[in-house]
Design an enzyme around this catalytic site. Structure first.
Site, short mmCIF file in Angstrom:
data_model
loop_
_atom_site.label_atom_id
_atom_site.label_comp_id
_atom_site.label_asym_id
_atom_site.label_seq_id
_atom_site.Cartn_x
_atom_site.Cartn_y
_atom_site.Cartn_z
N PHE A 190 0.64 -1.25 -0.07
CA PHE A 190 0.06 0.06 -0.11
C PHE A 190 0.95 1.35 -0.13
CE2 PHE A 190 0.44 -1.64 4.39
CZ PHE A 190 0.87 -0.67 5.02
N ARG A 195 -11.83 11.00 13.70
CA ARG A 195 -11.94 10.03 12.49
C ARG A 195 -13.28 9.54 12.46
NH1 ARG A 195 -6.02 7.54 13.66
NH2 ARG A 195 -4.98 8.67 12.19
N HIS A 255 -3.46 12.64 10.93
CA HIS A 255 -2.39 11.72 11.42
C HIS A 255 -2.02 12.27 12.66
CE1 HIS A 255 1.45 9.70 11.20
NE2 HIS A 255 2.17 10.79 11.62
N THR A 306 -7.22 4.31 13.54
CA THR A 306 -7.05 4.49 12.13
C THR A 306 -8.28 4.26 11.19
OG1 THR A 306 -4.74 3.42 12.57
CG2 THR A 306 -5.45 3.86 10.23
#
Length: 125
Positions: free
Chosen positions: A50, A95, A108, A84
């Site tokens: 990725f 998030r 982040h 995440t």
């Protein structure tokens, strides 16, 4: 703040969350990341399947690197950001509120003092 946050005009909303929780913004800028900077930032993922997608995502449009300060800032920011994957992130985390997916998760946070110092040098010299 990652490109998806900037594209969706979430800069102010996210900054409010950090400041409302007692964190101070000590450095911040709006910029478009170069491939070199993105590769340095994600160097720990070099060679993973990725990696190229991460670099492409980080360089696709402007983002907002910032440095937040305060007592226990690293842990506090990580808690405020959530996990995440936005779908697994606790309610009312950044998030959970704003993340689109595992790969476009809006923000982040450094995971240690060492990472914070390394990332600060990458983004702010």
């Amino acid at each position: 703040m990652k490109p998806d946050a900037v594209e969706r005009n979430l800069i102010g909303s996210i900054l409010v969350e950090y400041e409302r929780n007692g964190l101070k913004i000590s450095e911040m800028k709006l910029m478009k990341a170069s491939t070199t900077i993105a590769e340095q930032h994600y160097a720990g993922h070099t060679g993973k399947p990725f990696f190229d997608r991460l670099v492409a995502y980080l360089t696709r449009s402007p983002l907002v690197p910032l440095v937040l300060e305060g007592e226990n800032a690293i842990n506090r920011v990580r808690t405020l950001n959530g996990t995440t994957d936005p779908e697994d992130s606790p309610d009312n985390t950044i998030r959970a509120l704003y993340g689109l997916s595992l790969s476009e998760n809006t923000v982040h946070a450094s995971d240690s003092t060492e990472s914070s110092e390394r990332e600060r040098a990458i983004w702010f010299g």
